[in-house]
Scaffold this motif. Structure first.
Motif, PDB file in Angstrom:
ATOM      1  N   SER A 146      11.934   2.080  -0.438  1.00  0.00           N
ATOM      2  CA  SER A 146      11.424   0.759  -0.104  1.00  0.00           C
ATOM      3  C   SER A 146      12.613  -0.358   0.030  1.00  0.00           C
ATOM      4  CB  SER A 146      10.670   0.229  -1.211  1.00  0.00           C
ATOM      5  OG  SER A 146      11.171   0.212  -2.224  1.00  0.00           O
ATOM      6  N   GLY A 147      13.592  -0.058  -0.499  1.00  0.00           N
ATOM      7  CA  GLY A 147      15.043  -0.834  -0.626  1.00  0.00           C
ATOM      8  C   GLY A 147      14.956  -2.085  -1.550  1.00  0.00           C
ATOM      9  N   HIS A 148      13.867  -1.897  -2.727  1.00  0.00           N
ATOM     10  CA  HIS A 148      13.688  -2.693  -3.859  1.00  0.00           C
ATOM     11  C   HIS A 148      15.118  -2.770  -4.747  1.00  0.00           C
ATOM     12  CE1 HIS A 148       9.485  -2.736  -2.644  1.00  0.00           C
ATOM     13  NE2 HIS A 148       9.818  -4.111  -2.899  1.00  0.00           N
ATOM     14  N   LYS A 149      15.773  -3.716  -4.923  1.00  0.00           N
ATOM     15  CA  LYS A 149      17.025  -3.559  -5.706  1.00  0.00           C
ATOM     16  C   LYS A 149      16.968  -3.734  -7.399  1.00  0.00           C
ATOM     17  CE  LYS A 149      20.533  -5.005  -2.681  1.00  0.00           C
ATOM     18  NZ  LYS A 149      21.657  -6.182  -2.275  1.00  0.00           N
ATOM     19  N   MET A 156      13.261   5.349  -9.148  1.00  0.00           N
ATOM     20  CA  MET A 156      14.389   5.323  -8.351  1.00  0.00           C
ATOM     21  C   MET A 156      14.115   6.084  -7.037  1.00  0.00           C
ATOM     22  SD  MET A 156      16.820   4.094 -10.145  1.00  0.00           S
ATOM     23  CE  MET A 156      18.084   4.908  -9.189  1.00  0.00           C
ATOM     24  N   GLN A 157      13.171   6.999  -6.913  1.00  0.00           N
ATOM     25  CA  GLN A 157      12.916   7.506  -5.516  1.00  0.00           C
ATOM     26  C   GLN A 157      12.103   6.483  -4.572  1.00  0.00           C
ATOM     27  OE1 GLN A 157      10.852  10.978  -7.092  1.00  0.00           O
ATOM     28  NE2 GLN A 157      12.556  12.474  -6.645  1.00  0.00           N
ATOM     29  N   GLU A 162       0.821  -1.180   0.003  1.00  0.00           N
ATOM     30  CA  GLU A 162      -0.157  -0.026  -0.081  1.00  0.00           C
ATOM     31  C   GLU A 162       1.043   1.464   0.073  1.00  0.00           C
ATOM     32  OE1 GLU A 162      -3.475   2.079  -0.364  1.00  0.00           O
ATOM     33  OE2 GLU A 162      -3.334   0.061  -0.278  1.00  0.00           O
ATOM     34  N   ALA A 163       1.886   1.384   0.746  1.00  0.00           N
ATOM     35  CA  ALA A 163       2.666   2.369   1.086  1.00  0.00           C
ATOM     36  C   ALA A 163       3.524   2.583  -0.240  1.00  0.00           C
ATOM     37  CB  ALA A 163       3.753   2.079   2.152  1.00  0.00           C
ATOM     38  N   VAL A 164       4.115   1.647  -0.999  1.00  0.00           N
ATOM     39  CA  VAL A 164       4.941   1.682  -2.254  1.00  0.00           C
ATOM     40  C   VAL A 164       3.967   2.288  -3.477  1.00  0.00           C
ATOM     41  CG1 VAL A 164       6.039   0.405  -3.807  1.00  0.00           C
ATOM     42  CG2 VAL A 164       6.531   0.272  -1.554  1.00  0.00           C
ATOM     43  N   SER A 165       2.611   1.627  -3.606  1.00  0.00           N
ATOM     44  CA  SER A 165       1.808   2.165  -4.400  1.00  0.00           C
ATOM     45  C   SER A 165       1.511   3.592  -4.119  1.00  0.00           C
ATOM     46  CB  SER A 165       0.617   1.308  -4.226  1.00  0.00           C
ATOM     47  OG  SER A 165       0.642   0.043  -4.796  1.00  0.00           O
ATOM     48  N   ARG A 166       1.279   3.999  -2.857  1.00  0.00           N
ATOM     49  CA  ARG A 166       0.931   5.447  -2.647  1.00  0.00           C
ATOM     50  C   ARG A 166       2.069   6.614  -2.901  1.00  0.00           C
ATOM     51  NH1 ARG A 166      -2.482   5.475   3.091  1.00  0.00           N
ATOM     52  NH2 ARG A 166      -3.986   4.063   2.622  1.00  0.00           N
ATOM     53  N   PHE A 167       3.437   5.889  -2.997  1.00  0.00           N
ATOM     54  CA  PHE A 167       4.555   6.650  -3.372  1.00  0.00           C
ATOM     55  C   PHE A 167       4.400   7.047  -4.791  1.00  0.00           C
ATOM     56  CE2 PHE A 167       7.017   4.714   0.247  1.00  0.00           C
ATOM     57  CZ  PHE A 167       6.361   5.719   1.114  1.00  0.00           C
ATOM     58  N   LEU A 190      10.158  -4.150  -7.768  1.00  0.00           N
ATOM     59  CA  LEU A 190       9.246  -2.735  -7.294  1.00  0.00           C
ATOM     60  C   LEU A 190       8.041  -2.779  -8.100  1.00  0.00           C
ATOM     61  CD1 LEU A 190       9.044  -0.101  -5.941  1.00  0.00           C
ATOM     62  CD2 LEU A 190      10.165   0.976  -7.708  1.00  0.00           C
ATOM     63  N   ARG A 191       7.999  -3.198  -9.230  1.00  0.00           N
ATOM     64  CA  ARG A 191       6.678  -3.227  -9.953  1.00  0.00           C
ATOM     65  C   ARG A 191       5.610  -4.050  -9.394  1.00  0.00           C
ATOM     66  NH1 ARG A 191      10.291  -1.710 -14.343  1.00  0.00           N
ATOM     67  NH2 ARG A 191      10.068   0.589 -15.020  1.00  0.00           N
TER      68      ARG A 191
END
Length: 356
Positions: free
Chosen positions: A324-327, A318-319, A305-310, A332-333
């Motif tokens: 989130s720390g995804h490499k 990249m931001q 939820e947080a990542v989607s809101r970002f 990430l997607r």
């Protein structure tokens, strides 16, 4: 030239001594088997491809996994080490009696297919990711045995095994009404830690272990950042805090009931050894979501939820990955799920800009 002798027990022992190679021997039921083995080994020595297989023939998968869990797993993150214990248990149950030398690609493929067709206690199929983790553990076990333990093997039988697809990422999002009900429920909980942890997860995208493992010196209220040193992927990162997250951390750090024997922000009761460990909330979380009729909501979904809101707020890939720390962008997607109705509004805005 090999020496073949009959033993007192009636078997045949083949002994090979060749310059540049360790003395090698093996016992067989018949003299012909001993002769065939000797010729094959001597031929491999001449061609420089001989591998001493005695250790791999004697060491079973069960023995190898137990050694791996004792020597290798403790060097990994606690959550990964714990996960490997569960994977090893299933591998030992199904493949434990095989020797390292006898475990072929065909046997492993059959194991994979049977595992994927199994049903769990909840009557649901074993997930692809569960089997992927089991195969990954088995593959790393073979690599470790070859490279570090000196076990003679011609190669890793899992290198060409087809792995189950990771499957689609979860797309569970919180609706506005669900969020309001969830916040009301966690705020009403006897321990305020639960409400603070849930809000921090939604605001920052941090994992539950990252939140509960936080110590006071990792949170910089003035700069509005959290420093994470020990993360799942092994890389440290700085997490920016929204105004809401900053306010929550202020309340947590100012908690009046704080023992002097720990620096943890979210601490539990002392264990039998007298040490305090991070607050464990999994049991009350499961009970709370059941009461709310949200049994399908996992705590990790709050990170989604947080990542989607970002992303919806306009941050670049990249931001978002820095937070989130995804490499990888691919991972990430898998964590990002945008609401179609929100995208409609964005498309309308773009149309208006073009027309204007």
């Amino acid at each position: 030239m090999a020496t073949i002798v009959k033993t007192p027990s009636g078997t045949w022992k083949a002994l090979i001594r060749k310059n540049g190679w360790p003395t090698t021997s093996k016992t067989f039921r018949t003299k012909r088997d001993a002769s065939d083995w000797s010729r094959r080994v001597e031929d491999e020595m001449v061609r420089g491809v001989y591998i001493q297989r005695t250790a791999s023939e004697r060491m079973t998968i069960e023995q190898a996994l137990k050694r791996y869990l004792a020597e290798v797993s403790p060097t990994k993150a606690p959550k990964t080490a714990q996960s490997e214990i569960g994977s090893a248990k299933k591998l030992i149950e199904k493949l434990g009696s095989y020797s390292l030398a006898a475990l072929s690609a065909e046997v492993i493929s059959e194991y994979r297919d049977k595992r994927l067709s199994e049903r769990t206690r909840r009557k649901t199929p074993v997930s692809n990711n569960t089997v992927r983790l089991e195969l990954a553990l088995l593959s790393h076990l073979f690599n470790t045995a070859i490279r570090e333990w000196g076990v003679g093997l011609s190669g890793n039988p899992l290198l060409n095994i087809r792995k189950p697809s990771p499957g689609a990422g979860r797309d569970r999002r919180l609706s506005a009404s669900e969020e309001a009900r969830l916040y009301a429920a966690v705020d009403a909980h006897a321990n305020p830690f639960l409400g603070w942890i849930v809000r921090i997860a939604v605001e920052t995208g941090m994992r539950s272990s990252e939140i509960t493992g936080l110590r006071r010196d990792q949170v910089d209220i003035a700069r509005r950042i959290v420093r994470l040193d020990d993360t799942k992927n092994g890389s440290s990162r700085l997490v920016p805090l929204s105004r809401e997250a900053t306010a929550v951390f202020k309340r947590a750090l100012g908690h009046p009931i704080r023992p002097l024997d720990t620096d943890l922000i979210f601490f539990g009761e002392p264990g039998r050894d007298g040490k305090r460990r991070p607050y464990v909330f999994s049991k009350c979380w499961r009970a709370l979501r059941a009461e709310l009729g949200m049994s399908d909501l996992r705590f990790h979904d709050l990170r989604h939820e947080a990542v989607s809101r970002f992303v919806e707020a306009g941050l670049s890939d990249m931001q978002v990955s820095a937070i989130s720390g995804h490499k990888s962008m691919q991972m990430l997607r898998r964590y990002t799920h945008l609401r179609a109705e929100d995208l409609v509004a964005t498309i309308d805005e773009l149309d208006e800009r073009r027309r204007g």
